[in-house]
Design a protein around this motif. Structure first.
Motif, PDB file in Angstrom:
ATOM      1  N   LYS A 224      -9.084   2.469  -5.870  1.00 54.02           N
ATOM      2  CA  LYS A 224      -8.622   3.404  -6.895  1.00 54.02           C
ATOM      3  C   LYS A 224      -9.744   3.824  -7.848  1.00 54.02           C
ATOM      4  O   LYS A 224      -9.928   5.015  -8.115  1.00 54.02           O
TER       5      LYS A 224
ATOM      6  N   PHE B 266       3.721   5.196 -11.780  1.00 55.90           N
ATOM      7  CA  PHE B 266       4.292   3.857 -11.660  1.00 55.90           C
ATOM      8  C   PHE B 266       4.638   3.249 -13.021  1.00 55.90           C
ATOM      9  O   PHE B 266       5.498   2.375 -13.122  1.00 55.90           O
TER      10      PHE B 266
ATOM     11  N   TYR C 210      -1.202  10.285  -3.261  1.00 57.28           N
ATOM     12  CA  TYR C 210      -1.382   9.172  -4.205  1.00 57.28           C
ATOM     13  C   TYR C 210      -1.838   9.772  -5.535  1.00 57.28           C
ATOM     14  O   TYR C 210      -2.867  10.450  -5.584  1.00 57.28           O
TER      15      TYR C 210
ATOM     16  N   ASN D  16      -0.764   7.224   1.968  1.00 53.43           N
ATOM     17  CA  ASN D  16       0.068   6.894   0.828  1.00 53.43           C
ATOM     18  C   ASN D  16       0.364   8.232   0.158  1.00 53.43           C
ATOM     19  O   ASN D  16      -0.579   8.935  -0.208  1.00 53.43           O
TER      20      ASN D  16
ATOM     21  N   ARG E 243      10.012   7.306  -1.229  1.00 52.71           N
ATOM     22  CA  ARG E 243       9.164   6.336  -0.525  1.00 52.71           C
ATOM     23  C   ARG E 243       9.698   4.919  -0.701  1.00 52.71           C
ATOM     24  O   ARG E 243      10.030   4.509  -1.812  1.00 52.71           O
TER      25      ARG E 243
ATOM     26  N   GLY F 259       9.392  -0.328  -4.808  1.00 54.31           N
ATOM     27  CA  GLY F 259       8.769   0.872  -5.357  1.00 54.31           C
ATOM     28  C   GLY F 259       7.266   0.811  -5.204  1.00 54.31           C
ATOM     29  O   GLY F 259       6.731   1.111  -4.128  1.00 54.31           O
ATOM     30  N   ILE F 260       6.580   0.393  -6.249  1.00 53.01           N
ATOM     31  CA  ILE F 260       5.110   0.317  -6.175  1.00 53.01           C
ATOM     32  C   ILE F 260       4.701  -0.580  -5.012  1.00 53.01           C
ATOM     33  O   ILE F 260       5.363  -1.592  -4.736  1.00 53.01           O
ATOM     34  N   GLY F 261       3.651  -0.183  -4.333  1.00 51.19           N
ATOM     35  CA  GLY F 261       3.202  -0.940  -3.168  1.00 51.19           C
ATOM     36  C   GLY F 261       2.449  -2.185  -3.583  1.00 51.19           C
ATOM     37  O   GLY F 261       1.258  -2.297  -3.316  1.00 51.19           O
ATOM     38  N   ASP F 262       3.170  -3.108  -4.248  1.00 55.81           N
ATOM     39  CA  ASP F 262       2.495  -4.337  -4.656  1.00 55.81           C
ATOM     40  C   ASP F 262       2.926  -5.465  -3.731  1.00 55.81           C
ATOM     41  O   ASP F 262       4.113  -5.656  -3.463  1.00 55.81           O
TER      42      ASP F 262
ATOM     43  N   LYS G 136      -4.205  -4.480  -0.089  1.00 58.04           N
ATOM     44  CA  LYS G 136      -3.077  -4.528   0.826  1.00 58.04           C
ATOM     45  C   LYS G 136      -3.412  -5.395   2.034  1.00 58.04           C
ATOM     46  O   LYS G 136      -2.550  -6.012   2.636  1.00 58.04           O
TER      47      LYS G 136
ATOM     48  N   TYR H 278      -5.146   1.426   3.738  1.00 56.03           N
ATOM     49  CA  TYR H 278      -4.052   0.860   4.547  1.00 56.03           C
ATOM     50  C   TYR H 278      -4.449   0.688   6.014  1.00 56.03           C
ATOM     51  O   TYR H 278      -3.591   0.543   6.882  1.00 56.03           O
TER      52      TYR H 278
ATOM     53  N   TYR I 292       4.523   1.949   4.347  1.00 54.91           N
ATOM     54  CA  TYR I 292       5.403   2.868   3.623  1.00 54.91           C
ATOM     55  C   TYR I 292       6.290   3.656   4.575  1.00 54.91           C
ATOM     56  O   TYR I 292       5.831   4.086   5.638  1.00 54.91           O
TER      57      TYR I 292
HETATM   58  C1  MLT Z   1       1.308   2.567  -4.574  1.00 54.38           C
HETATM   59  O1  MLT Z   1       2.398   2.044  -4.730  1.00 54.38           O
HETATM   60  O2  MLT Z   1       1.162   3.754  -4.295  1.00 54.38           O
HETATM   61  C2  MLT Z   1       0.103   1.700  -4.689  1.00 54.38           C
HETATM   62  O3  MLT Z   1       0.431   0.388  -4.909  1.00 54.38           O
HETATM   63  C3  MLT Z   1      -0.718   2.145  -5.790  1.00 54.38           C
HETATM   64  C4  MLT Z   1      -2.106   1.626  -5.670  1.00 54.38           C
HETATM   65  O4  MLT Z   1      -2.540   1.148  -4.611  1.00 54.38           O
HETATM   66  O5  MLT Z   1      -2.789   1.718  -6.680  1.00 54.38           O
END
Ligand code: MLT
Length: 391
Positions: free
Chosen positions: A105, A14, A128, A173, A369, A37-40, A235, A204, A328
């Motif tokens: 993480k 990322f 991931y 993920n 993704r 992109g990033i799962g934020d 999340k 998730y 996702y």
């Molecule tokens: C992702 O985009 O894969 C996640 O946001 C990363 C994470 O949860 O650290």
């Protein structure tokens, strides 16, 4: 130095993407880039969480309610709230089987401390990236489990391709695919039979809508003797920047006569001083009746985004998985494009950021993704831009 670091890619996935996107934005300052992109998360913390955080801040300013070091394992009020949450899934936990963390993480990497350096990790590909990187840093031996279209990116045990530490993530993920109960039962039986441990990432779980799908490995019979679960409020409740989660190490998880729960407690009391009281108070608010209602609204919002993304790719005839019980959507790049070429095309032609599948491992090459965590209007605009290219 630890030479294992030399075996890592130059930068974390990322970070590489962020650098590329920032450079593109710098060269094209007037372009509106949509980041999927990033799962934020993009929705703010809910009211109930904010009130709880504010009250905790006030407590910290009063001599009678001020808190110094907290219990390394986490405050009991939060562990009990989590225990009750599991009860709703018909999973009975003891409070001291739950360890509050600063998110999944960290613990998914830290957990390696309690296992022999001789262990082989079994890691899905794609996956991931933090799992593999943490294993590389620790110089661990790794076997890969291939995810592909034929197994719908849900790999199952394979003869002659074993491991002692099995990383599973469901809903997954990066692919968004979700294991069924029957599939997880196969993994649990495999682990119990082989003395392996499943490291189950359930970050998730709150996105699972299909009641037949499991949201915890501990819903599966036999799992308490072979699994550790890692979860996060990132999340679930928008805690990506707040940092709080938990790890469940059952008492029945025993190796060579020793409870792994004791080893993990010993590890945590030595290397971790716990999550801040204020943050744990905020997290506890997620489990109040009002907190649950508010958080559920946010989850529904992201799932509606996911539906919009799914419908777009269905309409365009792309192969994809995920997005129904997860935030996702994992699409196959069109015209046999590789992941990074498709990433570049999306960035330069549609001004959309997604995540190249190849960044999650060789098994992700040719896939892409898309995250459903964006703002609704941005998701709609992004899908319109993609339709303009492919319709
Ligand atoms: C992702 O985009 O894969 C996640 O946001 C990363 C994470 O949860 O650290």
């Amino acid at each position: 130095m630890n030479k294992n670091f030399l075996n890592l890619k130059d930068s974390y996935l990322f970070s590489t993407i962020a650098k590329k996107v920032n450079e593109f934005q710098k060269n094209n300052p007037n372009i509106k880039i949509i980041r999927l992109g990033i799962g934020d998360v993009t929705l703010p913390l809910t009211k109930e969480v904010i009130t709880s955080l504010q009250n905790a801040v006030t407590e910290m300013g009063e001599v009678d309610t001020f808190k110094g070091y907290g219990p390394e394992q986490g405050y009991e009020f939060l562990r009990i709230a989590i225990k009750n949450y599991y009860k709703e899934k018909n999973v009975t936990l003891q409070t001291d089987e739950i360890f509050i963390s600063d998110g999944a993480k960290s613990d998914l990497g830290n957990i390696l401390d309690i296992f022999s350096s001789e262990c082989i990790s079994l890691i899905p590909n794609p996956v991931y990236p933090a799992y593999l990187d943490a294993n590389i840093m620790a110089g661990r031996r790794v076997n890969f489990l291939n995810g592909n279209e034929s197994n719908k990116f849900l790999p199952m045990p394979e003869d002659g391709n074993g491991g002692d530490l099995i990383y599973l993530c469901s809903p997954n993920n990066p692919t968004g695919a979700t294991y069924t109960r029957e599939q997880l039962k196969v993994w649990v039986d495999y682990a119990n039979k082989n003395g392996a441990i499943i490291l189950f990432d359930s970050a998730y779980e709150c996105f699972v809508r299909d009641e037949n799908l499991p949201t915890s490995i501990f819903e599966i019979e036999g799992s308490k003797t072979c699994a550790i679960e890692f979860c996060s409020f990132s999340k679930t409740a928008g805690f990506t920047g707040v940092r709080c989660g938990y790890t469940v190490v059952p008492h029945n998880l025993v190796q060579e006569g020793t409870q792994l729960n004791k080893l993990w407690l010993r590890r945590q009391t030595t290397k971790f001083n716990g999550v801040p009281y204020i943050i744990q108070k905020g997290a506890a608010a997620i489990f109040t009746p009002q907190g649950k209602k508010e958080v559920e609204e946010n989850i529904k919002y992201y799932l509606e985004n996911a539906k919009i993304i799914r419908n777009t790719f269905k309409e365009l005839g792309f192969w994809f998985v995920g997005g129904d019980n997860s935030p996702y959507i994992w699409i196959k790049c069109p015209d046999n494009m590789d992941s990074w070429s498709f990433f570049d095309k999306m960035l330069t032609e549609a001004n959309i950021v997604g995540t190249p599948g190849a960044g999650f491992g060789t098994g992700g090459e040719g896939y892409f993704r898309i995250s459903a965590f964006g703002a609704r209007e941005n998701v709609i605009e992004a899908m319109d831009r993609i339709k303009k290219i492919y319709q």
